[in-house]
Design a protein around this motif. Structure first.
Motif, PDB file in Angstrom:
ATOM      1  N   ASN A  80       0.820  -1.207   0.000  1.00 19.12           N
ATOM      2  CA  ASN A  80       0.000   0.000   0.000  1.00 19.12           C
ATOM      3  C   ASN A  80       0.858   1.262   0.000  1.00 19.12           C
ATOM      4  N   ASP A  81       1.919   1.217   0.796  1.00 16.10           N
ATOM      5  CA  ASP A  81       2.816   2.367   0.838  1.00 16.10           C
ATOM      6  C   ASP A  81       3.363   2.662  -0.554  1.00 16.10           C
ATOM      7  N   SER A  82       3.796   1.606  -1.211  1.00 12.42           N
ATOM      8  CA  SER A  82       4.369   1.773  -2.540  1.00 12.42           C
ATOM      9  C   SER A  82       3.328   2.314  -3.523  1.00 12.42           C
ATOM     10  N   ARG A  83       2.138   1.749  -3.420  1.00 13.17           N
ATOM     11  CA  ARG A  83       1.070   2.184  -4.321  1.00 13.17           C
ATOM     12  C   ARG A  83       0.787   3.664  -4.153  1.00 13.17           C
ATOM     13  N   ARG A  84       0.750   4.100  -2.898  1.00 15.03           N
ATOM     14  CA  ARG A  84       0.476   5.511  -2.637  1.00 15.03           C
ATOM     15  C   ARG A  84       1.593   6.407  -3.184  1.00 15.03           C
ATOM     16  N   ARG A  85       2.806   5.985  -2.959  1.00 16.92           N
ATOM     17  CA  ARG A  85       3.927   6.792  -3.433  1.00 16.92           C
ATOM     18  C   ARG A  85       3.914   6.858  -4.965  1.00 16.92           C
ATOM     19  N   PHE A  86       3.566   5.733  -5.558  1.00 18.92           N
ATOM     20  CA  PHE A  86       3.495   5.634  -7.003  1.00 18.92           C
ATOM     21  C   PHE A  86       2.453   6.614  -7.547  1.00 18.92           C
ATOM     22  N   GLU A  87       1.302   6.609  -6.907  1.00 14.81           N
ATOM     23  CA  GLU A  87       0.214   7.478  -7.327  1.00 14.81           C
ATOM     24  C   GLU A  87       0.614   8.957  -7.217  1.00 14.81           C
ATOM     25  N   GLU A  88       1.214   9.292  -6.092  1.00 19.18           N
ATOM     26  CA  GLU A  88       1.654  10.675  -5.901  1.00 19.18           C
ATOM     27  C   GLU A  88       2.664  11.087  -6.957  1.00 19.18           C
ATOM     28  N   MET A  89       3.607  10.208  -7.213  1.00 17.95           N
ATOM     29  CA  MET A  89       4.631  10.506  -8.209  1.00 17.95           C
ATOM     30  C   MET A  89       3.992  10.834  -9.556  1.00 17.95           C
ATOM     31  N   TRP A  90       3.033  10.003  -9.956  1.00 19.61           N
ATOM     32  CA  TRP A  90       2.416  10.207 -11.253  1.00 19.61           C
ATOM     33  C   TRP A  90       1.559  11.463 -11.289  1.00 19.61           C
TER      34      TRP A  90
END
Lengths: 205, 205, 205, 205
Positions: free
Chosen positions: D132-142
């Motif tokens: 989940n942490d990774s997914r959130r960071r990924f989303e923010e990055m994009w």
DNA sequence: CATGAATGAGTGTTCATTCAT
DNA sequence: AATGAATGAACACTCATTCAT
């Protein structure tokens, strides 16, 4: 004594010492966790080696239990036989047997616990037939002793002998579950108080 | 009582009955083979069903042990509480508690054996915390009772109270290992003789 | 229309309604937990009945998946066939197919997710052979459409057709994983924006 | 470097190598059959050992998935971080991120598929919180990247940012399902064409 | 003496499915 | 239509044991 012989002895003694160490560790773990719930790995962990390495010293888990139990029983019977050979009165014999029993508990506590908890189950296998033999001899010894005590006028005659036997047997041996070497009461202290209760009861006179 | 209500009750009762049956079987097997050495399949075999079928009735092997033990302890404490509420002397209380204990052994023999052999191990898990609670309460009850008996002049004062506690506790409960319902001696018979030994000892007077 | 026939129809309709309800529930659970991780009991729980009761309505878990998937595919192809029969230009056809796809997602979201995640695996069994048939027809339809679009000068010719096919296919269908009916963007809204990206890209011009 | 140190390193490397081998096998099977539908035995079969033997190397099936996924994500973020640290324009960053993504797919194809199909489900367990942490960071990055691109005048401003994010995310990652190393198109080839479509669309200009 | 890797039988548990009621 | 109880195969995992090194 040649140096060579000394070396060999030294090696053999070292090996025997290692065995004894490992068995002591195993007995401790068997007693505290139960034989069946104890994995070979737990024993090995407690000994600081890997599971498979135990098989250099012992053929199997059963072999460890075997050696632990037979060592304990041999020692116990050696002590009992010394007492029984002394030709004492029933009352004095009972006293000595109880004292001797607590000394055995002191020397073999984990083995006694293991015996207590698992002998019934283990005795079904051929390898452990001697457990039944020992139990039978033990029972005979006690029933003889109690009968003799009644005849000698030392013990009450209004009690069921089988029940008295079980009463003393259970009470003594189950103490291995909580006995701690170096605790407040020594094995001999406990024996003395247990004997007072066996013989005179807890009632104020 | 409408037929419908009778039906519902019948079904619920039948279900409870099946559970009780299965638990009785499980307790028997746990007691005779040891909890850890007992496989779920052995329990199922003894009940005449397949291993997986037990899981329709119980969540896990642990859940069975849980229900067996808590049922036994609840029943035991109900009995003890009745005795303790009666306001008897220490001596009479001890007598009644011992009698009650053998009656509990009579009703819950396999559960008592299971408790005896496995409670120490099981109590490490959160689910069985009540085992420790019960043990503590049990210990307090006995130590109070023995102290009161000494104060009332009923019990000897020259014995270590902890030791007396363990002596009686062990002796009574370990009897569950050999007690047989419908044997030569009833639970009340055994209680009576054990009480004689506790109080007066086996020595001829 | 005789009353009798009406009754029968009513019953049959009711039965069909119950089936559809259960299938909708099953599809929802399959989609959210995965087909293989979904137990029949979970489906039954979600439907408010017991596990075994589902077998009154369906032959097996596989049968449920089968009915869910074939219903969805039938509906999808009915929509596609209407579009394809209209004789539109490649560009307009693509537009209509994409719009139609998002409408199918709207109507069969859980079925689409199930298809997406499990069709590869399910298609190995004979029963689901139609999944492969559909996939092949789908692929041919798209490759034809893209080829025609290039011929008509509507689509770029410098892209790998297989890649473009996969690009659009994946992008459209994977949207079923997050699409929510009644959300901020309707299926048609999403279709419009996706089409803009497919055709013109996200680059400012 | 002493011989002893070399030996130790050799052994440690060999162990790590075996782990990596087994994980690669497991990832392949998880990806092709689905995590839940993959039995530990299937993984073991594919590795040429017995089911139980896997447990010498890994604590559980979950532990394998954990190691597969975290290895992949660590590698992915290392790549992304390199790109993000370069201080490129939004457009160039997007290009590099997409290129990097296809390279990650090339290196971790089965892990990506596993992530795609199971992360939603796995992330419910504490152990996989990092998903989940990774997914959130990924989303923010994009979302940051897309916003910046609009500000820089590189990307269209008439599209819904969330939708664009999902569009690109889904399209790139779902390609792991069919990508084949050593196929007709390399990872970089695919990245280039996908970028063309993302940016300019498939429409002839 | 000990390790590391493996074996294979067995354990508690799950689950699709059946069926009498 | 639905329930309650059971089945039996399969599952993840454990463990006593083996053996080359």
């Amino acid at each position: 004594m040649s140096p060579r012989r000394r070396d060999t002895e030294g090696t053999a003694a070292a090996r025997a010492g290692r065995r004894a160490e490992l068995l002591a560790t195993a007995a401790e773990v068997f007693a505290s966790q139960g034989y069946s719930a104890t994995t070979v790995r737990k024993v090995a962990d407690a000994a600081g080696i890997l599971g498979g390495s135990l098989y250099y010293h012992f053929d199997s888990k059963e072999a460890m239990a075997d050696e632990i139990l037979s060592t304990f029983l041999d020692d116990m019977w050696a002590g009992y036989d010394r007492v029984l050979a002394a030709g004492l009165s029933a009352r004095d014999t009972l006293e000595q047997i109880v004292v001797e029993s607590f000394r055995v508990i002191d020397r073999h506590r984990p083995a006694v616990v293991l015996y207590q908890n698992e002998s019934k189950h283990l005795a079904t296998s051929e390898r452990f037939r001697y457990l039944n033999d020992s139990r039978r001899r033990f029972e005979e010894m006690w029933l003889d002793l109690l009968r003799r005590g009644v005849e000698e006028g030392a013990f009450r005659s209004d009690l069921d002998p089988d029940l008295v036997y079980r009463y003393i047997r259970d009470t003594v041996w189950v103490a291995a579950n909580w006995y701690k070497r170096g605790g407040r009461l020594s094995a001999d202290d406990i024996a003395k108080q247990y004997l007072a209760m066996f013989l005179e009861g807890i009632q104020a006179s």
